[in-house]
Write a protein that holds these residues in place. Structure first.
Motif, mmCIF file in Angstrom:
data_model
loop_
_atom_site.group_PDB
_atom_site.id
_atom_site.type_symbol
_atom_site.label_atom_id
_atom_site.label_comp_id
_atom_site.label_asym_id
_atom_site.label_seq_id
_atom_site.Cartn_x
_atom_site.Cartn_y
_atom_site.Cartn_z
ATOM 1 N N ALA A 16 19.020 51.154 32.050
ATOM 2 C CA ALA A 16 18.157 50.431 32.974
ATOM 3 C C ALA A 16 18.252 48.965 32.634
ATOM 4 C CB ALA A 16 16.718 50.938 32.854
ATOM 5 N N ARG A 17 18.660 48.152 33.594
ATOM 6 C CA ARG A 17 18.898 46.733 33.329
ATOM 7 C C ARG A 17 17.600 45.940 33.383
ATOM 8 N NH1 ARG A 17 24.182 45.058 33.577
ATOM 9 N NH2 ARG A 17 23.253 43.232 32.557
ATOM 10 N N PRO A 18 17.410 45.006 32.443
ATOM 11 C CA PRO A 18 16.185 44.168 32.476
ATOM 12 C C PRO A 18 16.237 43.124 33.584
ATOM 13 C CG PRO A 18 17.631 43.508 30.684
ATOM 14 C CD PRO A 18 18.232 44.755 31.263
#
Length: 303
Positions: free
Chosen positions: A296-298
């Motif tokens: 999950a990308r910030p």
């Protein structure tokens, strides 16, 4: 003429002309791709007949007839699209122009080779097709193409609006040989299509049958489209796409047929009138660890 490439009992690779169960061998080092590129298929065939270097095909492994620089696989059968994409209807975009994808020329297998199930797949399928081979000035020959497909992998990939990728690139059968274009001209119908009977059986039971002339475009138009804004090279392979009426299991599934996908031990046999027969046995594939999912990308925009 029919040109084959074989692996000799000692491991050497030779090519030649197939006649009456014999291979009329061309000189060592000659390749079918070289003959296509130089436009010398018929001249080489005449030489092979004259030299008399004939050996039985029996005991020799049939390799793909050539090593093509590229393989474009089209979806040229309307009936196949009905079963696969939109049961009972065809997207209007299909009619506007031919559609194709590039598949893996490094994954070609021979007419009687075993085909392993791709890692992670549980829905393995065949696809009955004919392929045209580009020569220096038009189509020079035809062969049978089986576009083996991992349907579960393919479905996941294409939900991202890209692909197919690993759903298609594990194996493609090409064979049993290359039939020169002039040999099939007697099958051309009034509309310019080759009316070749195509059949596929699994474990001796016929699953599908169609005519190649049910394509939406003839191969000449597929080649012209493939060359728009780019160029084709001699030896490039153009697949027809899967025929209708049971040309693959997924089409049957789309029409409500409950039959199972391919399993190890299944034998898939394809016969195309005027060309020949290929027969491959499905075997277990390599088991690999599951693919790690993306993190999950910030979505930060600065460090």
């Amino acid at each position: 003429m029919k040109f084959a490439t074989v692996e000799e009992p000692g491991g050497a690779v030779r090519c030649g002309v197939v006649e009456d169960g014999m291979l009329l061998r061309l000189p060592a080092g000659t390749t079918v791709l070289e003959l296509i590129r130089t436009g010398s298929l018929h001249e080489a065939g005449a030489r092979a007949r004259a030299t008399g270097d004939a050996v039985p095909l029996t005991g020799r492994r049939l390799l793909p007839p050539l090593e093509p620089p590229s393989i474009r696989d089209f979806v040229a059968f309307e009936e196949h699209v009905e079963g696969m994409v939109a049961p009972g209807s065809v997207p209007p975009e299909w009619y506007e122009a031919p559609t194709f994808y590039f598949t893996n020329p490094c994954a070609l297998i021979g007419a009687h080779d075993d085909v392993p199930i791709p890692p992670g797949s549980r829905l393995f399928d065949f696809e009955l097709e004919v392929a045209a081979v580009r020569g220096p000035a038009g189509i020079c020959g035809y062969t049978i193409l089986n576009d083996w497909s991992a349907r579960d992998l393919q479905r996941r990939e294409m939900k991202v609006n890209l692909g197919p990728a690993k759903g298609k690139d594990s194996a493609t059968t090409l064979g049993p040989w290359l039939v020169t274009a002039d040999e099939l001209e007697p099958y051309r119908d009034a509309d310019g299509f080759l009316a070749l009977d195509m059949r596929v059986a699994v474990n001796g039971c016929e699953v599908g049958q169609d005519l190649l002339s049910n394509m939406g475009w003839p191969f000449e138009e597929l080649a012209a489209y493939a060359g728009r804004g780019t160029r084709l090279r001699a030896g490039d392979v153009l697949g027809s796409g899967t025929c209708g009426n049971g040309g693959c299991l997924a089409e049957l599934w789309g029409r409500g047929d409950p039959r199972e996908s391919l399993r190890p031990g299944d034998v898939v046999e394809m016969t195309v009138e005027g060309i020949g027969t290929i027969r491959n046995t499905v075997v277990p594939g390599v088991e690999l660890p599951p693919v790690r999912p993306a993190r999950a990308r910030p979505r930060r925009r600065s460090r």
